[in-house]
Design an enzyme around this catalytic site. Sequence first.
Site, PDB file in Angstrom:
ATOM      1  N   LYS A  13     -12.912  16.181  50.639  1.00  0.00           N
ATOM      2  CA  LYS A  13     -13.756  15.107  51.039  1.00  0.00           C
ATOM      3  C   LYS A  13     -14.076  14.227  49.787  1.00  0.00           C
ATOM      4  O   LYS A  13     -14.443  14.205  48.929  1.00  0.00           O
ATOM      5  CB  LYS A  13     -15.154  15.671  51.538  1.00  0.00           C
ATOM      6  CG  LYS A  13     -14.793  16.507  52.584  1.00  0.00           C
ATOM      7  CD  LYS A  13     -16.234  17.133  53.188  1.00  0.00           C
ATOM      8  CE  LYS A  13     -15.729  18.016  54.206  1.00  0.00           C
ATOM      9  NZ  LYS A  13     -15.638  19.147  53.774  1.00  0.00           N
TER      10      LYS A  13
ATOM     11  N   THR B  62     -10.366  40.195  60.288  1.00  0.00           N
ATOM     12  CA  THR B  62     -10.050  39.043  59.731  1.00  0.00           C
ATOM     13  C   THR B  62      -9.947  39.309  58.163  1.00  0.00           C
ATOM     14  O   THR B  62     -10.807  40.222  57.669  1.00  0.00           O
ATOM     15  CB  THR B  62     -11.109  37.847  59.830  1.00  0.00           C
ATOM     16  OG1 THR B  62     -12.434  38.229  59.380  1.00  0.00           O
ATOM     17  CG2 THR B  62     -11.217  37.391  61.374  1.00  0.00           C
TER      18      THR B  62
ATOM     19  N   TRP C 228     -11.764  12.037  54.590  1.00  0.00           N
ATOM     20  CA  TRP C 228     -11.126  13.404  54.478  1.00  0.00           C
ATOM     21  C   TRP C 228      -9.675  13.256  53.865  1.00  0.00           C
ATOM     22  O   TRP C 228      -8.795  12.216  54.497  1.00  0.00           O
ATOM     23  CB  TRP C 228     -11.209  14.072  55.838  1.00  0.00           C
ATOM     24  CG  TRP C 228     -12.145  14.647  56.031  1.00  0.00           C
ATOM     25  CD1 TRP C 228     -13.600  14.601  55.619  1.00  0.00           C
ATOM     26  CD2 TRP C 228     -12.590  15.479  57.255  1.00  0.00           C
ATOM     27  NE1 TRP C 228     -14.452  14.960  56.338  1.00  0.00           N
ATOM     28  CE2 TRP C 228     -13.964  15.839  57.445  1.00  0.00           C
ATOM     29  CE3 TRP C 228     -11.838  16.165  58.422  1.00  0.00           C
ATOM     30  CZ2 TRP C 228     -14.344  16.449  58.177  1.00  0.00           C
ATOM     31  CZ3 TRP C 228     -12.546  17.000  59.290  1.00  0.00           C
ATOM     32  CH2 TRP C 228     -13.838  17.177  59.240  1.00  0.00           C
TER      33      TRP C 228
ATOM     34  N   GLU D 243      -7.863  35.839  65.526  1.00  0.00           N
ATOM     35  CA  GLU D 243      -9.158  35.764  66.889  1.00  0.00           C
ATOM     36  C   GLU D 243      -8.291  35.425  68.060  1.00  0.00           C
ATOM     37  O   GLU D 243      -8.845  35.428  69.066  1.00  0.00           O
ATOM     38  CB  GLU D 243     -10.153  34.788  66.423  1.00  0.00           C
ATOM     39  CG  GLU D 243     -11.358  35.026  65.407  1.00  0.00           C
ATOM     40  CD  GLU D 243     -10.940  35.088  63.889  1.00  0.00           C
ATOM     41  OE1 GLU D 243      -9.442  34.681  63.791  1.00  0.00           O
ATOM     42  OE2 GLU D 243     -11.874  34.966  63.302  1.00  0.00           O
TER      43      GLU D 243
HETATM   44  P1  ADP Z   1      -6.732  34.845  57.556  1.00  0.00           P
HETATM   45  O1  ADP Z   1      -6.512  33.556  57.002  1.00  0.00           O
HETATM   46  O2  ADP Z   1      -8.220  35.062  57.410  1.00  0.00           O
HETATM   47  O3  ADP Z   1      -5.856  36.071  57.194  1.00  0.00           O
HETATM   48  P2  ADP Z   1      -5.352  34.791  59.851  1.00  0.00           P
HETATM   49  O4  ADP Z   1      -4.288  35.731  59.410  1.00  0.00           O
HETATM   50  O5  ADP Z   1      -5.927  35.225  61.358  1.00  0.00           O
HETATM   51  O6  ADP Z   1      -6.842  34.858  59.165  1.00  0.00           O
HETATM   52  O7  ADP Z   1      -5.094  33.297  59.962  1.00  0.00           O
HETATM   53  C1  ADP Z   1      -5.471  32.339  60.748  1.00  0.00           C
HETATM   54  C2  ADP Z   1      -5.181  30.858  59.947  1.00  0.00           C
HETATM   55  O8  ADP Z   1      -3.993  30.745  59.301  1.00  0.00           O
HETATM   56  C3  ADP Z   1      -5.370  29.720  60.911  1.00  0.00           C
HETATM   57  O9  ADP Z   1      -6.780  29.435  61.368  1.00  0.00           O
HETATM   58  C4  ADP Z   1      -4.828  28.636  60.057  1.00  0.00           C
HETATM   59  O10 ADP Z   1      -5.692  28.171  59.009  1.00  0.00           O
HETATM   60  C5  ADP Z   1      -3.770  29.395  59.420  1.00  0.00           C
HETATM   61  N1  ADP Z   1      -2.380  29.102  59.814  1.00  0.00           N
HETATM   62  C6  ADP Z   1      -1.663  29.894  60.779  1.00  0.00           C
HETATM   63  N2  ADP Z   1      -0.688  29.480  61.312  1.00  0.00           N
HETATM   64  C7  ADP Z   1      -0.531  28.223  60.606  1.00  0.00           C
HETATM   65  C8  ADP Z   1       0.424  27.240  60.587  1.00  0.00           C
HETATM   66  N3  ADP Z   1       1.764  27.330  61.167  1.00  0.00           N
HETATM   67  N4  ADP Z   1       0.260  26.128  59.696  1.00  0.00           N
HETATM   68  C9  ADP Z   1      -1.047  25.992  59.109  1.00  0.00           C
HETATM   69  N5  ADP Z   1      -1.766  26.837  58.905  1.00  0.00           N
HETATM   70  C10 ADP Z   1      -1.713  28.070  59.890  1.00  0.00           C
END
Ligand code: ADP
Length: 549
Positions: free
Chosen positions: A446, A194, A451, A339
């Site tokens: 918040k 991640t 929220w 994940e």
């Molecule tokens: P990181 O952000 O740590 O690089 P990831 O690439 O796995 O990790 O990103 C996952 C996160 O990205 C999700 O949990 C979500 O918050 C955000 N995300 C992914 N796709 C979307 C989407 N279409 N709209 C909004 N948020 C998104």
Amino acid sequence: MSQYPMSPLMGKMMSQPLLISSIIQFADRHYGDNEIVSRRVEGDMHRYTYRDCHRRARQLANALAGLGVQMGERVATLAWCGYRHLEAYYAVSGSGAVLHTMNPRLFPEQIAYIANHAEDQYLLFDLTFLPLVEAIAPLCKSIKGYVMLCERDRMPAQSTLPNLLCYEELIAAAPDEYDWPLFDENSAASLCYTSGTTGNPKGALYSHRSTVLHSYGSAMPNALNVSAADTVLTVVPMFHVNAWGLPYSLLLSGAKIVFPGAALDGKSLYELFEAEQVTFSAGVPTVWLGLVNYVQQNKLRFSSFKRTVIGGSACSPAMMNTLMDDYGVQVVHAWGMTEMSPLGTACILQSKHLSLPLAQQRKILQKQGHAIYGVDMKIVGDDGQELPWDGKVFGDLLVKGPWVVAGYYKEDDNVLLDGWFPTGDVATIDPDGYMQITDRSKDVIKSGGEWIGTIDLENIAMSHPAVLQAACVGIAHPKWDERPLLVVVKRPGAEVSKEELLAFFEGKIAKWWTPDDVVFVDALPLGGTGKILKNKIRAQFKDYQLPTA
Ligand code: ADP
């Protein structure tokens, strides 16, 4: 290995482990002549076929065996989308070792941290990363050798790297006969960390089984919908959650593949889209922004581009509308995370929606989407109780399925809640099963115990013609705990005042959601996968005084 009871009557079907090597074998045998086109970091274009890719992957598998790489050992890459990287995808995992795709945009210390954590044995890298690799090599304790993805004539005359090998030489010396080994499908296949915006990066360790199932699931019509009739350009890099699984799902679908290498700017992408007659693509909103801007500024059209998947962060309605209405490109909004291998939802209309007015259809399409088979999801409140699917109530989003992590690599902590993985996202789910992210839980504002979801605010701001990018963050407030501050990058040459922008929110959201203030900046901080780094923005404005009136 199964934790489940056996029936007294078992099915009488062939038992064949779901292995990544089966994908390249199938692709070669059934679509052998299909093309893979790569823009190389060397600057030129490279073309070959699935069959060539399979042959060279077998050579690489032999070469890795010659280097002593054992089953389960990690082999890392620092490389863009390209054919050699694809060969590594299949050779490393197919031979039973574990492919660790590292993100070159991380800080060098972070890359060294994850290489050490993964105990990588070898590192394969694009030649442009030589200075980076030389810088981190002294910190990387486990790496026995470095393989530069190039021909001999591109190798440096001298380098500080211990045991530096030339990829083309390495594979040229290896035979192309190789029997892909059969082993348990639950064996580890690849490793992605991640991005670690909070704390150290954590490893998601995918298995062959999870990868093959994700490849099937993500190729389906309700998700990426790729087929042998498509020409697909992978905008999402092969180091960002394994390019969302495209290196697997495209080969099993028989699509023509176009790899853009490092050139992800609007001009280079547009030229490649046109030259190769790309029909489908997938990537994060920031890269689309660059492409769309280039096309708009130069008054260009797409001649073959039909469909794109946008995810990784929210696709704004403004971008969706531009692509769909001005350019006739169908936008599929999708959501997932490292994940989850990564795909969780994709937004495709159901037949009952097709007779709805366009505006209502768009409202649905702007959501992050519907679960695809293989992923189950629910939203829960603070007490852990499931919340209704009414499209209004929002709660913590939990998921489960055979391509969702059960825990992190080398960590024993139980990360699951009753068998469900908490995504860290806050979402609503409507009665038709469409999920909409309101925010990441750590980005939610918040205000007075209530929220405020920032994605909504950002989408509204970005629908203003003078706004290129917008991010909303919570700023400490003496009375309300936190209040929204809108940070905006204006379009080149466009003007808008703070007052005009705030007035633009009127009637679009509850009044108390309206940001308290607007700041104009030249650029927003982006992370390694092209996402806006809200924690950086929060840190930058942590002492910001909101207007008191
Ligand atoms: P990181 O952000 O740590 O690089 P990831 O690439 O796995 O990790 O990103 C996952 C996160 O990205 C999700 O949990 C979500 O918050 C955000 N995300 C992914 N796709 C979307 C989407 N279409 N709209 C909004 N948020 C998104």
